[in-house]
Design an enzyme around this catalytic site. Structure first.
Site, PDB file in Angstrom:
ATOM      1  N   GLU A   1      -4.873  13.267 -13.129  1.00 56.77           N
ATOM      2  CA  GLU A   1      -4.451  14.654 -13.267  1.00 56.77           C
ATOM      3  C   GLU A   1      -3.162  14.876 -12.617  1.00 56.77           C
ATOM      4  OE1 GLU A   1      -6.084  17.003 -14.700  1.00 56.77           O
ATOM      5  OE2 GLU A   1      -7.858  15.861 -15.523  1.00 56.77           O
TER       6      GLU A   1
ATOM      7  N   GLN B   1      11.249  10.136   0.932  1.00 58.85           N
ATOM      8  CA  GLN B   1       9.934  10.796   1.424  1.00 58.85           C
ATOM      9  C   GLN B   1       8.911  10.085   1.396  1.00 58.85           C
ATOM     10  OE1 GLN B   1      10.095  14.783  -0.601  1.00 58.85           O
ATOM     11  NE2 GLN B   1      10.754  15.681   1.481  1.00 58.85           N
TER      12      GLN B   1
ATOM     13  N   LEU C   1       9.167  23.847  -0.084  1.00 58.48           N
ATOM     14  CA  LEU C   1       9.064  23.175   1.244  1.00 58.48           C
ATOM     15  C   LEU C   1       7.602  23.054   1.551  1.00 58.48           C
ATOM     16  CD1 LEU C   1      10.401  22.218   3.780  1.00 58.48           C
ATOM     17  CD2 LEU C   1      10.568  24.775   4.382  1.00 58.48           C
TER      18      LEU C   1
ATOM     19  N   ASP D   1       4.737  22.347  -0.231  1.00 50.70           N
ATOM     20  CA  ASP D   1       4.312  20.942  -0.476  1.00 50.70           C
ATOM     21  C   ASP D   1       4.863  19.948   0.357  1.00 50.70           C
ATOM     22  OD1 ASP D   1       3.773  22.683  -2.843  1.00 50.70           O
ATOM     23  OD2 ASP D   1       5.107  21.580  -4.070  1.00 50.70           O
TER      24      ASP D   1
ATOM     25  N   HIS E   1       0.906  21.236  -7.205  1.00 52.47           N
ATOM     26  CA  HIS E   1       1.359  20.112  -6.278  1.00 52.47           C
ATOM     27  C   HIS E   1       0.520  20.096  -4.960  1.00 52.47           C
ATOM     28  CE1 HIS E   1       4.750  18.113  -8.655  1.00 52.47           C
ATOM     29  NE2 HIS E   1       3.915  17.679  -8.879  1.00 52.47           N
TER      30      HIS E   1
END
Length: 337
Positions: free
Chosen positions: A8, A98, A281, A283, A305
């Site tokens: 998914e 990240q 941001l 997320d 997300h």
């Protein structure tokens, strides 16, 4: 071995799993990676994130080949030092950063990271967004890191370069952002590479009509050393408690006016919502807050997300992430142990 269904999700689900695995020492196996995408499986930009996580975490990895829909990742010891990675396409350098940043932070090690690839492209946070919005909040949580843009890289040419320096940092501390505070300043910048200057002027003309940004805060900026053409329009909203950066990208077949309308609408929705944190941001705050063991913020309607990231974080860490609607476009997000 934690079993994860990647059907998914997209690349973000994989990057979050890699990051959490490095932070917790928990091995995982992800199957059906990006199964619902038009080009399923691992692509070059995903493999660079896997490579970076493998090197930083001295990890054992299987399935890290183009097109693979199954990946097994077993971390060992997170190590600082100097690292270099090249995506080889316009794939996002910031997403790779990240992926590994939380583990280096949590381990309390120093590192210097060099990445080549895209720095400003759609569907990923731009390097300017990391520098202006994300990293200042991370510093408030205890991270000591600096980001520099050596070359800009736009889609599809890529060729950009970033360097991040990380100094030994304290363990993540909780962060609470109930309100954005007083609006201090708004500015707009058209970032250009091998694009006629008139395009930037047209974008800023629309910005002047749509948003209360004075002439002295509207700028055209030339990209640094970019090997290909590109155009990014950014609106920076500086509040007392937080800086948000909203971005739209010029592309073939899309007028300069349309680019400016898109980013103006996004800024207007943020201002009208009254929320502290914009949806993108939001997320990216979930994982640092979970590592800190707590935190909260007001935001706009959560993205898909954000919800999928929250569910995956709860698999790795003993935290609960709750989304509570407060208004038509305002939500309260809390992370608790």
């Amino acid at each position: 071995m934690l079993e994860i269904d990647g059907k998914e999700g997209g690349g973000q689900l994989l990057r979050t799993a890699l990051s959490l695995s490095l932070c917790t020492g928990q091995a995982f196996r992800m199957e059906q990676i990006r199964a619902k995408r038009s080009r399923p499986g691992l692509m070059r930009q995903h493999l660079t994130a896997v490579q970076a996580a493998r090197e930083v975490g001295d990890a054992l990895v299987s399935g890290a080949v183009p097109g693979s829909m199954t990946l097994q990742f077993t971390p060992r010891t997170v190590r600082g030092g100097e690292y270099r990675w090249s995506i080889g396409t316009a794939g996002s350098t910031t997403l790779v950063l990240q992926t590994i940043l939380p583990a280096l932070w949590l381990a309390g090690v120093s590192a210097r990271l060099h990445l080549e690839g895209g720095t400003h492209n759609p569907l990923a946070p731009s390097a300017d967004f990391l520098a202006d919005s994300f990293l200042p909040l991370m510093r408030r949580m205890g991270l000591n890191a600096q980001l520099s843009i050596e070359r800009h890289g736009f889609y599809p040419a890529g060729g950009g370069a970033l360097t991040m320096g990380i100094v030994e940092s304290t363990a993540p501390a909780p962060l609470h952002l109930a309100a954005r505070g007083e609006l201090l300043e708004m500015s707009a910048t058209a970032l250009m590479s091998s694009i006629p200057g008139r395009v930037g002027e047209r974008e800023l003309d629309v910005i002047a009509r749509r948003l209360p940004i004075a002439a002295e805060h509207r700028h055209i900026r030339q990209a640094i050393g970019s090997p290909g053409p590109g155009n990014t329009l950014m609106v920076r909203v500086q509040n007392a408690e937080i800086v948000e950066l909203f971005t739209a990208f010029g592309e073939r077949g899309v007028s300069a006016e349309r680019v400016a309308e898109l980013v103006s609408s996004e800024v207007s929705r943020y201002l009208e919502s009254g929320a502290a944190v914009g949806p993108h941001l939001a997320d990216q705050l979930l994982l640092p807050l979970a590592l800190a063991g707590g935190g909260s913020f007001s935001t706009q309607t959560p993205t898909a997300h954000a919800r999928s990231n929250a569910a995956l974080i709860e698999k790795f860490l003993p935290v609960e992430i709750e989304f509570e609607q407060k208004g038509s476009d305002q939500w309260w997000v809390s992370v608790t142990r």
